[in-house]
Design an enzyme around this catalytic site. Structure first.
Site, PDB file in Angstrom:
ATOM      1  N   HIS A 191      -3.879 -10.454  10.388  1.00 59.56           N
ATOM      2  CA  HIS A 191      -3.318 -10.451   9.024  1.00 59.56           C
ATOM      3  C   HIS A 191      -2.029 -11.291   9.068  1.00 59.56           C
ATOM      4  CE1 HIS A 191      -1.204  -8.673   5.536  1.00 59.56           C
ATOM      5  NE2 HIS A 191      -2.349  -8.149   5.145  1.00 59.56           N
ATOM      6  N   ASP A 240      -1.398  -3.735  15.711  1.00 55.57           N
ATOM      7  CA  ASP A 240      -1.371  -3.526  14.261  1.00 55.57           C
ATOM      8  C   ASP A 240      -2.495  -2.536  13.928  1.00 55.57           C
ATOM      9  OD1 ASP A 240      -1.690  -3.611  11.526  1.00 55.57           O
ATOM     10  OD2 ASP A 240      -1.668  -5.801  11.368  1.00 55.57           O
ATOM     11  N   GLN A 281      -5.526  -0.888   9.829  1.00 61.96           N
ATOM     12  CA  GLN A 281      -6.910  -0.588   9.439  1.00 61.96           C
ATOM     13  C   GLN A 281      -7.570   0.398  10.399  1.00 61.96           C
ATOM     14  OE1 GLN A 281      -8.174  -1.506   6.635  1.00 61.96           O
ATOM     15  NE2 GLN A 281      -6.761  -3.134   6.028  1.00 61.96           N
ATOM     16  N   LYS A 289      -2.520   2.829   3.010  1.00 61.99           N
ATOM     17  CA  LYS A 289      -3.943   2.744   3.362  1.00 61.99           C
ATOM     18  C   LYS A 289      -4.415   4.045   4.004  1.00 61.99           C
ATOM     19  CE  LYS A 289      -3.618  -2.226   3.835  1.00 61.99           C
ATOM     20  NZ  LYS A 289      -3.442  -3.376   4.730  1.00 61.99           N
ATOM     21  N   CYS A 332      -5.248 -12.239   3.063  1.00 58.02           N
ATOM     22  CA  CYS A 332      -4.056 -12.415   3.901  1.00 58.02           C
ATOM     23  C   CYS A 332      -4.438 -12.850   5.311  1.00 58.02           C
ATOM     24  CB  CYS A 332      -3.211 -11.138   3.963  1.00 58.02           C
ATOM     25  SG  CYS A 332      -2.682 -10.537   2.377  1.00 58.02           S
TER      26      CYS A 332
HETATM   27  C1  LIG Z   1      -2.594  -4.216   5.003  1.00 59.00           C
HETATM   28  C2  LIG Z   1      -2.398  -4.796   6.332  1.00 59.00           C
HETATM   29  C3  LIG Z   1      -1.135  -5.234   6.755  1.00 59.00           C
HETATM   30  C4  LIG Z   1       0.073  -5.223   5.847  1.00 59.00           C
HETATM   31  O1  LIG Z   1       0.362  -3.959   5.347  1.00 59.00           O
HETATM   32  P1  LIG Z   1       1.517  -3.804   4.242  1.00 59.00           P
HETATM   33  O2  LIG Z   1       1.307  -2.427   3.735  1.00 59.00           O
HETATM   34  O3  LIG Z   1       1.229  -4.840   3.187  1.00 59.00           O
HETATM   35  O4  LIG Z   1       2.806  -4.015   4.907  1.00 59.00           O
HETATM   36  C5  LIG Z   1      -1.008  -5.723   8.030  1.00 59.00           C
HETATM   37  N1  LIG Z   1      -2.058  -5.785   8.863  1.00 59.00           N
HETATM   38  C6  LIG Z   1      -3.288  -5.369   8.495  1.00 59.00           C
HETATM   39  C7  LIG Z   1      -4.407  -5.436   9.479  1.00 59.00           C
HETATM   40  C8  LIG Z   1      -3.494  -4.880   7.221  1.00 59.00           C
HETATM   41  O5  LIG Z   1      -4.715  -4.485   6.863  1.00 59.00           O
END
Ligand SMILES: *Cc1c(COP(=O)(O)O)cnc(C)c1O
Length: 414
Positions: A131, A208, A211, A234, A372
């Protein structure tokens, strides 16, 4: 009947769905089918209630007032730290830094951890499936220090090319920053294996988990990474919440990123001393209501059980995969063996935005565009893709309705 199936059967999906006010609403006169969970999840009533109760009953600023409301607000705000620590199995509550989201958490690591360490010629290793939030902050700090960001390739199936990734882990690499689950392809990366390989070469690892946490039971100690970040919205919590987890000794070694109230021990014009983690990294008045809500979300998820959620979603993912494959001219981006219920695709002769717009008239919410992840879409050679991302509250009937709606939409466009 295998164990997974029986676990899934024990979830009462209709009852769980009834906890989400928004899943009862209509869009263009049709019942909402919400397939944009990777963008943000809907909120259960208990989360909405927790936020509203905070404002109705104990709104006050945290950690500064001695009055009753101040201590109640502090207690609830700090309780969310305990809940989040338990949820991802952090060794200590002080390892949980409240942030405004994944983006803020990665920027915090970029500026407070990476920037002071990076030298000209150093490298930060990411993958092609990241992302933008796990690319751009590294580019910004790298540019300041004369360092560079390099990206490990993926296969056509949307899996990391492990040999190529290992080959890129040279002496100049100072951090591996990698996603746990791709927000586009759904690929689940082998984090433990990657962390072991990186550590064998002395390279710290940031994962990260944006997800991953809504879909899998995450145990940061078992994963073995050094930093783990995720976003609260999320995870069925409010927007403007997120977490940076890092091992305590790493956090202790980091200078503050933002200065202000709450993050100091003592302020003096001759020199200011900083609070220990986590407060060192939480300058200013935090999103108190948001974290009260996120704490409620985590309690609620634990009552349902992340293992049961994962089993339910595996069933939905298998069904959705077959359903998508049955659609003529649909090309899936990626086909990883280990995957979450996230599917990006293109359909011959139908632009992703047109598809998403027309599906909206059927009450179906899917995302379209580049998600993104420009480098990833470039890698697949497509300008835009549609994405279906499921949560455990979605149903087989909704997936069937989606397939029928795609056929209808194509009829309209033909
Ligand atoms: C949504 C997402 C982000 C960013 O999250 P924010 O809530 O916009 O800061 C970063 N990495 C992944 C894999 C995402 O799905």
């Amino acid at each position: 009947m295998n164990a997974e199936r029986s676990q899934t059967l024990s979830l009462d999906i209709a009852a769980l769905r009834s906890e989400f006010p928004q899943l009862r609403r209509k869009v263009h006169g049709k019942p909402l089918i919400y397939f944009d969970n990777a963008n943000t999840a809907q909120k259960p009533q208990c989360v909405i209630d927790a936020v509203s109760r905070y404002y109705r009953e104990f709104n006050a600023n945290v950690a500064r007032a001695v009055h009753t409301l101040g201590s109640e607000a502090t207690e609830h705000y700090e309780a969310s730290r305990d809940k989040l620590a338990r949820f991802i199995n952090a060794a200590r509550r002080e390892e949980i830094i409240h942030t405004s989201g994944t983006t803020a958490a990665i920027n915090l690591v970029a500026y407070a951890w990476a920037a002071p360490r990076l030298r000209a010629g150093d490298q930060i290793l990411v993958s092609t499936m990241e992302h933008h939030a796990n690319i751009v902050p590294w580019q910004l700090v790298a540019a300041r220090c004369g360092a560079e960001v390099i990206a490990a390739p993926i296969t056509a199936a949307g899996e990391l090319e492990l040999d190529a990734l290992l080959a890129l882990m040279g002496d100049r690499v100072k951090l591996l920053a990698i996603t746990h689950v791709s927000n586009v392809l759904g690929t689940i990366n082998p984090v433990r294996q990657l962390a072991d390989a990186a550590h064998a070469r002395g390279i710290p690892v940031l994962v990260d988990g944006s997800q991953a946490v809504p879909h899998l039971a995450v145990d940061v100690q078992a994963l073995g990474a050094d930093f783990y970040v995720f976003t609260g919205h999320k995870l069925f919590g409010p927007t403007g919440t997120g977490v940076l987890w890092a091992r305590h000794e790493i956090l202790e070694s980091m200078p503050p990123f933002m200065g202000g109230g709450e993050m100091i021990e003592r302020v003096d014009f001759a020199g200011t001393t900083y609070a220990p983690p986590p407060h060192r990294f939480e300058a200013g008045t935090p999103n108190i209501a948001g974290f009260v809500g996120l704490g409620a979300a985590v309690d609620w998820l634990e009552r349902i059980g992340m293992d049961r959620i994962a089993a339910r979603e595996a069933e939905l993912a298998a069904y959705a995969l077959n359903a998508l494959r049955s659609i003529d001219g649909l090309r899936l981006l990626g086909d990883a063996r280990a995957r979450a219920a996230v599917f990006a695709f293109v359909i011959d002769g139908v632009h992703a935005h047109d598809l998403a717009t027309l599906l909206d008239f059927e009450g179906i919410a899917v995302r379209s565009g580049q998600h993104c992840a420009h480098p990833l879409l470039q890698c697949y050679g497509v300008p835009a893709a549609a994405r279906l991302s499921l949560s455990f509250y979605n149903t087989i009937e909704e997936i069937d309705a989606f397939v029928a709606a795609v056929a209808k939409v194509r009829g309209l466009l033909a």
